[in-house]
Design a protein around this motif. Sequence first.
Motif, PDB file in Angstrom:
ATOM      1  N   ASP A  23       0.421   8.176  -6.927  1.00  0.00           N
ATOM      2  CA  ASP A  23      -0.520   7.062  -6.991  1.00  0.00           C
ATOM      3  C   ASP A  23       0.263   5.802  -7.307  1.00  0.00           C
ATOM      4  N   HIS A  24      -0.200   4.664  -6.761  1.00  0.00           N
ATOM      5  CA  HIS A  24       0.430   3.374  -7.061  1.00  0.00           C
ATOM      6  C   HIS A  24      -0.594   2.487  -7.731  1.00  0.00           C
ATOM      7  N   SER A  25      -0.215   1.870  -8.845  1.00  0.00           N
ATOM      8  CA  SER A  25      -1.139   1.017  -9.590  1.00  0.00           C
ATOM      9  C   SER A  25      -1.625  -0.141  -8.730  1.00  0.00           C
ATOM     10  N   HIS A  33       0.852  -1.189   0.000  1.00  0.00           N
ATOM     11  CA  HIS A  33       0.000   0.000   0.000  1.00  0.00           C
ATOM     12  C   HIS A  33       0.893   1.246   0.000  1.00  0.00           C
ATOM     13  N   LEU A  34       0.567   2.221  -0.821  1.00  0.00           N
ATOM     14  CA  LEU A  34       1.273   3.494  -0.786  1.00  0.00           C
ATOM     15  C   LEU A  34       1.026   4.163   0.564  1.00  0.00           C
ATOM     16  N   ALA A  62       0.591   9.656  -0.906  1.00  0.00           N
ATOM     17  CA  ALA A  62      -0.694   9.810  -1.596  1.00  0.00           C
ATOM     18  C   ALA A  62      -1.198  11.252  -1.487  1.00  0.00           C
ATOM     19  N   SER A  87       0.270   7.056   3.211  1.00  0.00           N
ATOM     20  CA  SER A  87      -0.674   8.160   3.042  1.00  0.00           C
ATOM     21  C   SER A  87       0.017   9.493   2.748  1.00  0.00           C
ATOM     22  N   LYS A 119       2.859   6.972 -10.196  1.00  0.00           N
ATOM     23  CA  LYS A 119       2.455   8.028 -11.123  1.00  0.00           C
ATOM     24  C   LYS A 119       2.103   9.303 -10.367  1.00  0.00           C
ATOM     25  N   ASN A 120       2.486  10.439 -10.931  1.00  0.00           N
ATOM     26  CA  ASN A 120       2.068  11.734 -10.403  1.00  0.00           C
ATOM     27  C   ASN A 120       0.699  12.049 -11.007  1.00  0.00           C
ATOM     28  N   ILE A 121      -0.338  12.041 -10.176  1.00  0.00           N
ATOM     29  CA  ILE A 121      -1.688  12.275 -10.679  1.00  0.00           C
ATOM     30  C   ILE A 121      -2.144  13.722 -10.474  1.00  0.00           C
TER      31      ILE A 121
END
Length: 224
Positions: A150-152, A139-140, A145, A142, A170-172
Amino acid sequence: MPFYFGLTSLQYKCPWAYYTGLLKTLRSSLLGTSPRNNHAANIAAKNQEVTGALIDRRIRELCLTQQMITPFSEEAVQPCSYDVHLGPKAKIETKEGWKDLDLSIYDEGCPLYLTPGTFMLGETVEFVRLPDNVESHLHLVSSRARQGLDHSLSGLVDAGWQGILTLEIKNILKYGSIPIYPNLRIAQLTFFEYAESARRPYRGRYFGDNQVSGFKDGEDLLRL
């Protein structure tokens, strides 16, 4: 008629058995239970008993006695998880394809900034050796996040896995860039232990990875 008489006369011949059976029938009717339902409930309860999420003491024990995570850090042990950190190697997507990236030249004072929409494959500092009866979920954390990382959704680590984990990051954010650098706390592993070992522990194409790994060809087609 004799058969009917035989049933009704049970209360006279063996009153204890008769009234015990009557009470069980009444109880099942009132509670909506049956022997079949009770059997299913017992199986479910048994499965729950032998599968448990690990807390800090057991995580620490497996790390020290079975080298489940190396290098091991006491500070990384959380109440029911273990912190993992970003390693020195990465692969980043560009217009020309995947590009190898050396993160070791960056640090907290001089980080690499992931621009909006950038997708990167990273690696963990930690080498993971799961016992054949322990599975893990990644889990990424917090804090990452909330920064916009974000982690797939590929966080399952099968029982028996060994290797350095690859992270799909990914940078969302729509506008902001996110600083990253080696040894940054990036994710957490939770663990679930079973009473028996897997019949076929993980020995797939990513078994034994010692650095960040891209897609590897393999058999993904179901053949019946």
